[in-house]
Scaffold this motif. Structure first.
Motif, short mmCIF file in Angstrom:
data_model
loop_
_atom_site.label_atom_id
_atom_site.label_comp_id
_atom_site.label_asym_id
_atom_site.label_seq_id
_atom_site.Cartn_x
_atom_site.Cartn_y
_atom_site.Cartn_z
N THR A 1 82.31 17.74 -3.01
CA THR A 1 83.65 17.14 -3.09
C THR A 1 84.71 18.22 -3.31
N LEU B 1 90.78 13.27 -1.66
CA LEU B 1 89.38 13.59 -1.93
C LEU B 1 88.67 13.80 -0.60
N VAL C 1 84.99 14.65 1.06
CA VAL C 1 83.55 14.62 0.79
C VAL C 1 82.81 15.06 2.05
#
Length: 206
Positions: free
Chosen positions: A30, A67, A69
């Motif tokens: 992440t 975010l 990922v």
């Protein structure tokens, strides 16, 4: 994005839930990026955590939280999600010890204590507060600050007032107000004080 509003004194924690469907299975990585929208500038980047804590030192304003990922070893296959937060100042907390109403015997020095007032965003902000103490005597609606007792306001930067109340009468009640202003915020608290007769202790000789 519709931002979620937070006061600066409120802890801000942004959580994520990540499900990896890689074949063969891989660990997810992440990257959190916090962007100041007004300045269009990256404030900070944090890697390899699932839960992001926003530092209380951030200035007021709108922030975009991104975010990213991706499977370990393959950042090119990242997936991004975004959220937005709006940080605002907390209200000033103005407190006068003793509550909204209290009675004071005539023989006592009159003390009105606002020293428990605070700025939830900054414990040292009191150094820059603008204070205003006012007092109104009822029912005649006159002032009550010495020396003339005709003044409704008193010039001081003290959070605690102490003065003789020998000229205040038992027939009236006195409404004291403490108003604090700081950085465009303004809050106040009031306390009604009634002067009561002082019952001196009696000594009986036998």
């Amino acid at each position: 994005l519709n931002p979620t509003k937070f006061m600066r004194s409120t802890p801000i924690v942004i959580q994520s839930r990540i499900f990896m469907t890689c074949s063969p299975p891989r660990q997810g990585k992440t990257t959190w990026t916090v962007i100041d929208v007004s300045k269009q500038a990256v404030v900070f980047i944090v890697n390899d955590i699932v839960e992001l804590t926003i530092p209380s030192e951030l200035e007021n304003g709108l922030y975009r939280i991104q975010l990213d990922v991706y499977p370990e070893g393959n950042p090119a296959n990242s997936v991004a999600k975004e959220a937005a937060i709006w940080i605002t100042s907390s209200p000033l907390v103005v407190l006068i010890q003793g509550g909204q109403r209290r009675s004071v015997p005539t023989a006592q020095e009159l003390v009105i204590d606002g020293s428990e007032s605070k700025d939830p965003d900054d414990q040292y902000a009191y150094q820059h507060w603008n204070l205003k103490w006012t007092c109104m005597a009822y029912p005649q609606k006159s002032g009550c600050f010495p020396p003339s007792l005709s003044n409704t306001t008193i010039a001081t930067q003290d959070l605690k007032l102490a003065f003789s109340q020998e000229n205040l009468t038992q027939a009236d009640f006195y409404q004291f107000t403490l108003e604090i202003e700081s950085s465009g915020r303004r809050s106040k608290a009031q306390q009604n004080i009634t002067i009561i007769a002082f019952d001196a202790p009696k000594i009986i000789a036998k």
